[in-house]
Design a protein around this motif. Structure first.
Motif, short mmCIF file in Angstrom:
data_model
loop_
_atom_site.label_atom_id
_atom_site.label_comp_id
_atom_site.label_asym_id
_atom_site.label_seq_id
_atom_site.Cartn_x
_atom_site.Cartn_y
_atom_site.Cartn_z
N ASP A 36 0.84 -1.19 0.00
CA ASP A 36 0.00 0.00 0.00
C ASP A 36 0.89 1.25 0.00
O ASP A 36 1.96 1.26 0.61
N GLN A 37 0.45 2.29 -0.65
CA GLN A 37 1.23 3.52 -0.74
C GLN A 37 1.53 4.10 0.64
O GLN A 37 2.57 4.73 0.85
N LEU A 38 0.67 3.89 1.61
CA LEU A 38 0.92 4.38 2.97
C LEU A 38 2.19 3.78 3.56
O LEU A 38 2.94 4.46 4.26
N ILE A 39 2.44 2.52 3.26
CA ILE A 39 3.66 1.85 3.74
C ILE A 39 4.89 2.48 3.09
O ILE A 39 5.88 2.77 3.76
N LEU A 40 4.81 2.69 1.78
CA LEU A 40 5.94 3.31 1.08
C LEU A 40 6.18 4.74 1.59
O LEU A 40 7.33 5.14 1.75
N ASP A 41 5.12 5.46 1.85
CA ASP A 41 5.27 6.82 2.39
C ASP A 41 5.91 6.79 3.78
O ASP A 41 6.76 7.62 4.10
N LEU A 42 5.51 5.84 4.59
CA LEU A 42 6.08 5.70 5.93
C LEU A 42 7.58 5.42 5.84
O LEU A 42 8.38 6.04 6.55
N LEU A 43 7.97 4.52 4.95
CA LEU A 43 9.39 4.22 4.76
C LEU A 43 10.14 5.45 4.23
O LEU A 43 11.24 5.75 4.69
N LYS A 44 9.55 6.13 3.28
CA LYS A 44 10.17 7.33 2.73
C LYS A 44 10.39 8.37 3.82
O LYS A 44 11.46 8.97 3.92
N ASN A 45 9.40 8.57 4.65
CA ASN A 45 9.49 9.56 5.72
C ASN A 45 10.43 9.13 6.84
O ASN A 45 10.84 9.95 7.66
N SER A 46 10.79 7.85 6.87
CA SER A 46 11.68 7.33 7.90
C SER A 46 13.16 7.39 7.50
O SER A 46 14.02 7.09 8.31
N GLN A 47 13.43 7.76 6.27
CA GLN A 47 14.81 7.72 5.77
C GLN A 47 15.77 8.56 6.60
O GLN A 47 16.87 8.11 6.91
N SER A 48 15.38 9.76 6.98
CA SER A 48 16.30 10.61 7.74
C SER A 48 16.57 10.01 9.12
O SER A 48 17.69 10.07 9.61
N TRP A 49 15.57 9.43 9.73
CA TRP A 49 15.74 8.75 11.02
C TRP A 49 16.70 7.58 10.88
O TRP A 49 17.61 7.40 11.69
N ILE A 50 16.53 6.79 9.83
CA ILE A 50 17.40 5.64 9.60
C ILE A 50 18.82 6.09 9.32
O ILE A 50 19.79 5.49 9.81
N MET A 51 18.99 7.17 8.59
CA MET A 51 20.32 7.69 8.28
C MET A 51 21.06 8.17 9.52
O MET A 51 22.28 8.18 9.55
N GLU A 52 20.33 8.55 10.57
CA GLU A 52 20.97 8.95 11.83
C GLU A 52 21.79 7.81 12.43
O GLU A 52 22.68 8.04 13.24
N TYR A 53 21.49 6.58 12.05
CA TYR A 53 22.23 5.41 12.50
C TYR A 53 23.34 5.03 11.53
O TYR A 53 23.93 3.96 11.65
N ASP A 54 23.59 5.87 10.53
CA ASP A 54 24.57 5.57 9.48
C ASP A 54 24.20 4.30 8.71
O ASP A 54 25.05 3.49 8.35
#
Length: 70
Positions: A36-54
């Motif tokens: 579902d597009q909501l899942i993809l949007d959630l992952l997209k919006n999580s990218q900066s948080w994930i990048m904080e962990y390198d």
């Protein structure tokens, strides 16, 4: 998101750091079919948080890596 957070926290553990200190870390989320597009949007919006962990986020759908554009 809880599972992703657990993986991210593990990358900061002494056990992980000792084994993979110099390796780039990729978190790959794999789907057999388009979610579902909501899942993809959630992952997209999580990218900066994930990048904080390198860690780099990759999303794979049906064996093809896709780009999550900002």
């Amino acid at each position: 998101m809880t599972k992703i957070e657990a993986y991210l926290k593990y990358t900061k553990s002494a056990e992980f750091q000792n084994e993979y200190l110099k390796c780039p870390i990729i978190l790959r989320v794999t789907f057999k079919e388009k979610p579902d597009q909501l899942i993809l949007d959630l992952l997209k919006n999580s990218q900066s948080w994930i990048m904080e962990y390198d860690v780099t986020l990759e999303v794979e759908i049906n064996n093809k890596t896709i780009k999550l554009l900002p």
